[in-house]
Write a protein that holds these residues in place. Structure first.
Motif, PDB file in Angstrom:
ATOM      1  N   THR A   3      10.379  76.615 -54.178  1.00  0.00           N
ATOM      2  CA  THR A   3      11.757  76.305 -53.786  1.00  0.00           C
ATOM      3  C   THR A   3      11.799  75.032 -52.951  1.00  0.00           C
ATOM      4  O   THR A   3      12.721  74.227 -53.073  1.00  0.00           O
ATOM      5  N   ALA A   4      10.786  74.818 -52.142  1.00  0.00           N
ATOM      6  CA  ALA A   4      10.747  73.624 -51.282  1.00  0.00           C
ATOM      7  C   ALA A   4      10.731  72.328 -52.089  1.00  0.00           C
ATOM      8  O   ALA A   4      11.069  71.270 -51.564  1.00  0.00           O
ATOM      9  N   HIS A   5      10.372  72.387 -53.356  1.00  0.00           N
ATOM     10  CA  HIS A   5      10.372  71.172 -54.174  1.00  0.00           C
ATOM     11  C   HIS A   5      11.770  70.582 -54.342  1.00  0.00           C
ATOM     12  O   HIS A   5      11.911  69.415 -54.733  1.00  0.00           O
ATOM     13  N   TRP A   6      12.806  71.376 -54.042  1.00  0.00           N
ATOM     14  CA  TRP A   6      14.165  70.823 -54.051  1.00  0.00           C
ATOM     15  C   TRP A   6      14.289  69.667 -53.064  1.00  0.00           C
ATOM     16  O   TRP A   6      15.126  68.781 -53.229  1.00  0.00           O
ATOM     17  N   LEU A   7      13.460  69.641 -52.038  1.00  0.00           N
ATOM     18  CA  LEU A   7      13.507  68.558 -51.061  1.00  0.00           C
ATOM     19  C   LEU A   7      13.109  67.219 -51.680  1.00  0.00           C
ATOM     20  O   LEU A   7      13.405  66.165 -51.121  1.00  0.00           O
ATOM     21  N   LEU A   8      12.474  67.248 -52.832  1.00  0.00           N
ATOM     22  CA  LEU A   8      12.049  66.027 -53.505  1.00  0.00           C
ATOM     23  C   LEU A   8      13.140  65.444 -54.397  1.00  0.00           C
ATOM     24  O   LEU A   8      13.023  64.325 -54.876  1.00  0.00           O
ATOM     25  N   LYS A   9      14.195  66.202 -54.626  1.00  0.00           N
ATOM     26  CA  LYS A   9      15.271  65.754 -55.503  1.00  0.00           C
ATOM     27  C   LYS A   9      16.179  64.756 -54.774  1.00  0.00           C
ATOM     28  O   LYS A   9      16.224  64.717 -53.553  1.00  0.00           O
ATOM     29  N   PRO A  10      16.924  63.966 -55.541  1.00  0.00           N
ATOM     30  CA  PRO A  10      17.849  63.015 -54.911  1.00  0.00           C
ATOM     31  C   PRO A  10      18.919  63.735 -54.086  1.00  0.00           C
ATOM     32  O   PRO A  10      19.326  64.857 -54.404  1.00  0.00           O
ATOM     33  N   ALA A  11      19.393  63.071 -53.051  1.00  0.00           N
ATOM     34  CA  ALA A  11      20.404  63.657 -52.172  1.00  0.00           C
ATOM     35  C   ALA A  11      21.675  64.013 -52.928  1.00  0.00           C
ATOM     36  O   ALA A  11      22.420  64.902 -52.499  1.00  0.00           O
ATOM     37  N   PRO A  88      11.584  71.029 -40.074  1.00  0.00           N
ATOM     38  CA  PRO A  88      10.699  70.966 -41.234  1.00  0.00           C
ATOM     39  C   PRO A  88      10.837  72.211 -42.111  1.00  0.00           C
ATOM     40  O   PRO A  88      11.283  73.253 -41.656  1.00  0.00           O
ATOM     41  N   ASN A  89      10.423  72.079 -43.340  1.00  0.00           N
ATOM     42  CA  ASN A  89      10.317  73.221 -44.246  1.00  0.00           C
ATOM     43  C   ASN A  89       8.915  73.792 -44.083  1.00  0.00           C
ATOM     44  O   ASN A  89       7.952  73.039 -43.946  1.00  0.00           O
ATOM     45  N   ARG A  90       8.781  75.095 -44.116  1.00  0.00           N
ATOM     46  CA  ARG A  90       7.470  75.722 -43.897  1.00  0.00           C
ATOM     47  C   ARG A  90       6.447  75.315 -44.952  1.00  0.00           C
ATOM     48  O   ARG A  90       5.272  75.175 -44.649  1.00  0.00           O
ATOM     49  N   ALA A  91       6.867  75.126 -46.200  1.00  0.00           N
ATOM     50  CA  ALA A  91       5.938  74.797 -47.281  1.00  0.00           C
ATOM     51  C   ALA A  91       5.680  73.295 -47.407  1.00  0.00           C
ATOM     52  O   ALA A  91       4.660  72.886 -47.939  1.00  0.00           O
ATOM     53  N   MET A  92       6.636  72.474 -46.951  1.00  0.00           N
ATOM     54  CA  MET A  92       6.515  71.018 -47.073  1.00  0.00           C
ATOM     55  C   MET A  92       6.965  70.365 -45.762  1.00  0.00           C
ATOM     56  O   MET A  92       7.962  69.660 -45.718  1.00  0.00           O
ATOM     57  N   ALA A  93       6.232  70.608 -44.716  1.00  0.00           N
ATOM     58  CA  ALA A  93       6.633  70.183 -43.374  1.00  0.00           C
ATOM     59  C   ALA A  93       6.791  68.670 -43.242  1.00  0.00           C
ATOM     60  O   ALA A  93       7.546  68.198 -42.400  1.00  0.00           O
ATOM     61  N   ASP A  94       6.102  67.890 -44.066  1.00  0.00           N
ATOM     62  CA  ASP A  94       6.180  66.439 -43.953  1.00  0.00           C
ATOM     63  C   ASP A  94       7.302  65.835 -44.774  1.00  0.00           C
ATOM     64  O   ASP A  94       7.552  64.630 -44.698  1.00  0.00           O
ATOM     65  N   GLN A  95       8.027  66.640 -45.539  1.00  0.00           N
ATOM     66  CA  GLN A  95       9.110  66.131 -46.395  1.00  0.00           C
ATOM     67  C   GLN A  95      10.437  66.190 -45.648  1.00  0.00           C
ATOM     68  O   GLN A  95      10.863  67.249 -45.205  1.00  0.00           O
TER      69      GLN A  95
END
Length: 100
Positions: A3-11, A88-95
């Protein structure tokens, strides 16, 4: 896919941001009500079941978890809704959050 991969999508894909988990979960509830008449599984159309999903979402978001649900709708269509914590997101804290 996480689910955290949504952070990689465009705003532009972001439909809203909330500081309060209850308000984010209410958005989920609004989407469930909006699409409920078209849920392929009649059991998914019930308001008590939807209320339970909203309550669980608020709880999960409250401790920093993500929420993701998918539903088959009539006329083979699939509805996907996700609530993703960030900064931060727990799975992708640096995103960072896509909406800034």
């Amino acid at each position: 896919m996480q689910t955290a991969h949504w952070l990689l999508k465009p705003a532009a894909f972001v439909r809203g941001t909330w500081d309060d988990p209850g308000r984010a979960a209410a958005w989920l509830g609004d989407r469930l009500v909006e699409h409920a008449p078209r849920f392929a599984a009649k059991a998914d159309r019930g308001s008590a079941w939807q209320a339970a999903l909203v309550a669980a979402a608020a709880e999960r978001l409250g401790w920093g978890g993500d929420v993701s649900h998918g539903f088959y709708l009539e006329r083979p269509v699939f509805l996907s809704v996700a609530l993703v914590t960030c900064s931060p997101n727990r799975a992708m804290a640096d995103q960072p959050c896509p909406a800034g």
